[in-house]
Design an enzyme around this catalytic site. Sequence first.
Site, PDB file in Angstrom:
ATOM      1  N   LYS A 250       0.830  -1.197   0.000  1.00  0.00           N
ATOM      2  CA  LYS A 250       0.000   0.000   0.000  1.00  0.00           C
ATOM      3  C   LYS A 250       0.874   1.259   0.000  1.00  0.00           C
ATOM      4  CE  LYS A 250      -3.925  -1.814   2.683  1.00  0.00           C
ATOM      5  NZ  LYS A 250      -4.973  -1.528   1.709  1.00  0.00           N
TER       6      LYS A 250
ATOM      7  N   ARG B   5     -10.902 -10.965   1.263  1.00  0.00           N
ATOM      8  CA  ARG B   5     -11.803 -11.972   0.689  1.00  0.00           C
ATOM      9  C   ARG B   5     -11.188 -13.366   0.766  1.00  0.00           C
ATOM     10  NH1 ARG B   5     -11.664  -8.792  -4.892  1.00  0.00           N
ATOM     11  NH2 ARG B   5     -11.308  -7.177  -3.344  1.00  0.00           N
TER      12      ARG B   5
END
Length: 324
Positions: A106, A180
């Site tokens: 990130k 997920r």
Amino acid sequence: RRGENAAAAVRLARDLATTPSNLLYPQALAEKAQELSRDAGFVCSVLDEEALEREGMGCLLAVGQGSRRPPRLVVVEHAPKGHEQDKPLILVGKGITFDSGGISLKPAAHMYQMKSDMTGAATVLATVTALAREGAPRRVIGLLTCAENMPDGGAVRPGDVVRAANGDTVEIQNTDAEGRLALCDAQKTWTPAAVVDIATLTGARAVALGTGLAGLFCDDADLAERIRAAGGACGEDFWPLPLWQPYAEQLKSQVADICHIGPREGGAINAALFLRHFVQEGVRWAHLDIAGVDWAAKTTPLCPEGPTAFGARTLLELARGGVQ
């Protein structure tokens, strides 16, 4: 008393989401759940990395393999006397105690907020704790999918293929879409009344709905309305987003049974469709994407600046009312 208990649940979830990641990592969160279970009187069990391996939970293990702090699956259950055999409401919470993005690192700006990427798990734990403390006549099982997503030499790489608990192979194309992967392995063998997962899952949801509305994905009209009503009663608003089946074609992989991401466009929908792939046929299911609403940039009448514990009130209200 019910109002005080709900407030205590929110405070607990906020405290967990505020705790720095060097102090709250997967094992520490598991130990906190065990401590709360002894105090409030619910059942708690913890699957360590060896147990996860035996259960075939390759996706959750992949998320945590770049960290020196291994992943955990924490199972908490409130089943009061006379309700032990009821079909449970199952709540699944994303518990990424820190999300660096892994190899798909990130940007540095605001990465410190990723200590709260376990808000979904925090709200589930707070909900079960509150239900146990007030003796709610409802069987509820919470699954906390806990891992730390870090980029060391052992980390999962873009392009890797892992095997999920249901036996399907999953191609990983972006390690920053780790939530997920953690959630998809948390499909157990209970026959549930319904399954609701809650996660700070996609920035795409925040782009679509902003910071005042959470995303609700659910094809069951009754369950969806119950969730919206529960949230509306306590200041947590959800907006329905489509599980648009044609987009499932975008999750096809050339090297595995399914790819875990689709194109950037419709990212929140693609993530929800990936999760639905792992839901057992016939099970009532809803996915709550709380990315963006989990952190308040400034103080509001409902919370101070920082983690909001968004979802804790909704899940508690939903469980109190039951799901038929």
